[in-house]
Write an enzyme that holds these catalytic residues in place. Structure first.
Site, short mmCIF file in Angstrom:
data_model
loop_
_atom_site.label_atom_id
_atom_site.label_comp_id
_atom_site.label_asym_id
_atom_site.label_seq_id
_atom_site.Cartn_x
_atom_site.Cartn_y
_atom_site.Cartn_z
N SER A 271 -29.68 20.86 -4.67
CA SER A 271 -29.74 19.73 -3.76
C SER A 271 -30.36 18.51 -4.44
O SER A 271 -29.84 18.02 -5.43
CB SER A 271 -30.49 20.12 -2.48
OG SER A 271 -30.39 19.12 -1.51
N ASP B 83 -25.96 16.87 -3.82
CA ASP B 83 -24.92 17.81 -3.35
C ASP B 83 -24.26 17.32 -2.07
O ASP B 83 -23.47 18.03 -1.46
CB ASP B 83 -25.47 19.22 -3.19
CG ASP B 83 -26.43 19.38 -2.03
OD1 ASP B 83 -27.14 18.40 -1.71
OD2 ASP B 83 -26.50 20.47 -1.44
N ASP C 76 -25.09 16.78 0.98
CA ASP C 76 -25.29 17.27 2.34
C ASP C 76 -26.24 16.36 3.12
O ASP C 76 -26.29 16.44 4.35
CB ASP C 76 -25.76 18.73 2.36
CG ASP C 76 -27.11 18.96 1.71
OD1 ASP C 76 -27.63 18.03 1.05
OD2 ASP C 76 -27.66 20.08 1.86
#
Length: 544
Positions: free
Chosen positions: A155, A300, A302
């Site tokens: 992440s 990433d 998200d």
């Protein structure tokens, strides 16, 4: 530090059991230097052997390096062997597992190893053939009916790190007791060199199907909006551009220096949109192209952060809570009550409580959960929106049961286009929400520790002698044990939530003040800011 025989023998055993030549050589060099009397090398060896990395509900996170206390082929091999046994124990032998990855150091090799271990264990394995955002993996688990999904990603962690994120058959991240069951299965797994591996995983591409779903979000009919965006050297740029094109947004400007995936993250000290300086290039581009909205994805993709132009012309990033209530209110306004008469919105106990006030005014249900999207997506039936203050937004729980920066960014572009056509901006909406529901200001006090025991000591101190007053307001303590190691201190218009971080060596305190707007919004904000400053000082003293 000096090398002792116990540490030396543990390193020898790890080297013998490591199936990867590169990391065997790496650890051999550190061991040789330690045996030669290098104190720094001995200390490094001790750190590398201090593992194993603990498998929690967020999976694994750690530096890419040899040894049990790092992300490497051996660790991923044994972890996946444990996951395979856990799936079998729950009746999923031979079922479908999907594997994705980002573009960090080691991601391709780790995804390949995970696929080969699961294939050898008899599972039907499908893998993405290229780095893609984490939300695409979460989407694939649900769309393909998989019993699990694995995303190799760290992440927004520092460049040296990588990680292993696990989704279960619900399409959401795992929750207890699954993490403990998997941890025990990993501990029981054989040495990595003895774990069978086999090729044969099928390469799949679900990006088009994901983009088709994103394009169905309630974005309205307006498409005239100029957006500046950055992927922060992660994997989001290509997918964001494709999502915008699919939805009909053509005026997108990406920060060129941060557009291509680069595991070194050369232009940012810390690849997290929340960190100071991380969005400097984005805001400069937004000003240069005269954008209507700025968007930052984490590596990433998200998470999604929004940036807006203040009325004096300067650009700033919205706080996570500002973005959450902005998009939450919008999503609620688009729900077809004939189809979903009782919608639910959710946030966490550390996020702004304004979403609850918005839900009440809209006749919708509202839920607060423990921190983490693993809990948010399980908040209840009829969920239409969820967010956490750390830039996590789920505007599309119908097809991604996790935070989704791509979908949130696309929806935000549509909403901003609609506002622009009306002669308004996101700031106008935030002002309207404040007038209607009161000024909600949030902040965070984060104490980094080198000794994790300090966190427990400070939590114990607050439990034993809680403050009677914070920010000039009488407060009462609520202890969330045994469900969670969390303390809530609440009073009239004041809330403080204290908890140890689950992913960093920090103790965090989340602050909120609420002030009604009786006359001037500016005056209410000034009063709330003064109280927040006093509250912050009190909390810093409390945790000193």
């Amino acid at each position: 530090m000096t090398l002792n025989s116990t540490l030396r023998d543990a390193a020898y055993r790890w080297i013998a059991d490591d199936p990867d030549e590169h990391t065997r050589t790496e650890l051999q060099e550190v061991l040789a230097n330690a045996m030669g009397g290098d104190a720094a090398a001995a200390g490094e060896l001790a750190d590398r052997m201090a593992g194993p990395l603990e498998f929690g509900t967020a999976g694994l996170r750690g530096p890419v390096r040899a040894g049990p206390n790092g992300m490497n082929v051996a660790v991923v091999t044994r972890t996946t062997a444990g996951v395979a046994e856990w799936l079998k124990a729950h009746g999923h032998a031979g079922a479908l597992v999907v594997i994705g990855r980002d573009a960090r150091h080691g991601s391709e090799a780790f995804a390949t190893v995970a696929a080969e271990v699961l294939t050898a264990a008899g599972f039907d394995v499908k893998v993405f053939g290229r780095p893609l955002p984490t939300p695409v993996l979460a989407f694939a688990v649900g769309r393909l009916g998989a019993v699990a999904g694995i995303q190799i990603t760290a992440s927004h962690n520092p460049p040296a790190d990588n990680g292993y994120k696990l989704y279960d058959a619900t399409g959401g991240q795992i929750v207890p007791p699954s993490d403990g069951e998997i941890e025990r299965a990993i501990q029981a797994a054989p040495a990595a060199v003895s774990v069978p591996r086999a090729p044969g995983a099928e390469v799949v591409d679900l990006l088009d199907r994901y983009l088709d779903e994103v394009a169905t979000l309630p974005m309205g009919s307006e498409r005239t909006v100029r957006v500046a965006a950055t992927a922060l050297h992660g994997v989001g740029a290509e997918t964001l551009r494709a999502a915008f094109e699919r939805a009909g947004f053509t005026d997108l400007h990406l920060v060129a220096a941060q557009e291509t995936p680069d595991p070194e993250f050369p232009t940012v000290a810390f690849p997290n949109p929340e960190e100071p300086g991380a969005t400097d290039l984005l805001l400069a581009l937004a000003s240069e192209v005269d954008a209507d909205l700025a968007i930052a994805l984490d590596p990433d993709a998200d998470r999604c952060a929004l940036g807006v132009r203040e009325r004096d012309g300067r650009w700033r990033m919205l706080r996570g809570d500002e973005t959450g209530v902005l998009l939450g209110a919008y999503v609620l306004s688009t729900v077809d009550r004939t189809v979903l008469p009782d919608p639910l919105v959710a946030t966490t106990i550390v996020s702004s409580s304004m979403l609850g006030e918005i839900a009440k005014a809209e006749g919708a249900r509202y839920a607060e959960t423990l921190t983490g999207f693993k809990w948010l997506v399980r908040a209840g039936e009829g969920l239409v929106f969820a967010y956490e203050e750390a830039l996590g937004l789920c505007v599309n729980p119908g097809f991604v049961r996790d935070k989704d920066g791509i979908a949130a960014a696309t929806l935000a572009a549509g909403y901003t286009a609609r506002l622009k056509a009306e002669g308004r901006t996101p700031l106008d909406v935030l002002d309207e929400l404040a007038r209607r529901h009161g000024v909600h200001l949030t902040d965070q006090v984060s104490l980094r520790v080198t000794d994790l025991a300090v966190r427990g000591q400070l939590m114990a101190k607050v439990r034993e002698t809680p403050p009677a007053e914070l920010g000039g307001v009488a407060v009462t303590l609520t202890d969330l044990l045994p469900d969670a190691d969390v303390l809530r201190l609440t009073g009239e218009g004041v809330r403080v939530v204290v908890r140890p971080s689950g992913t960093e060596p920090k103790l965090k305190a989340y602050l909120q003040v609420v002030a009604p707007v009786t006359d001037s919004l500016a005056d209410a904000r000034a009063a709330a800011q003064a109280r927040l400053s006093a509250l912050r000082q009190n909390v810093e003293e409390l945790l000193a």
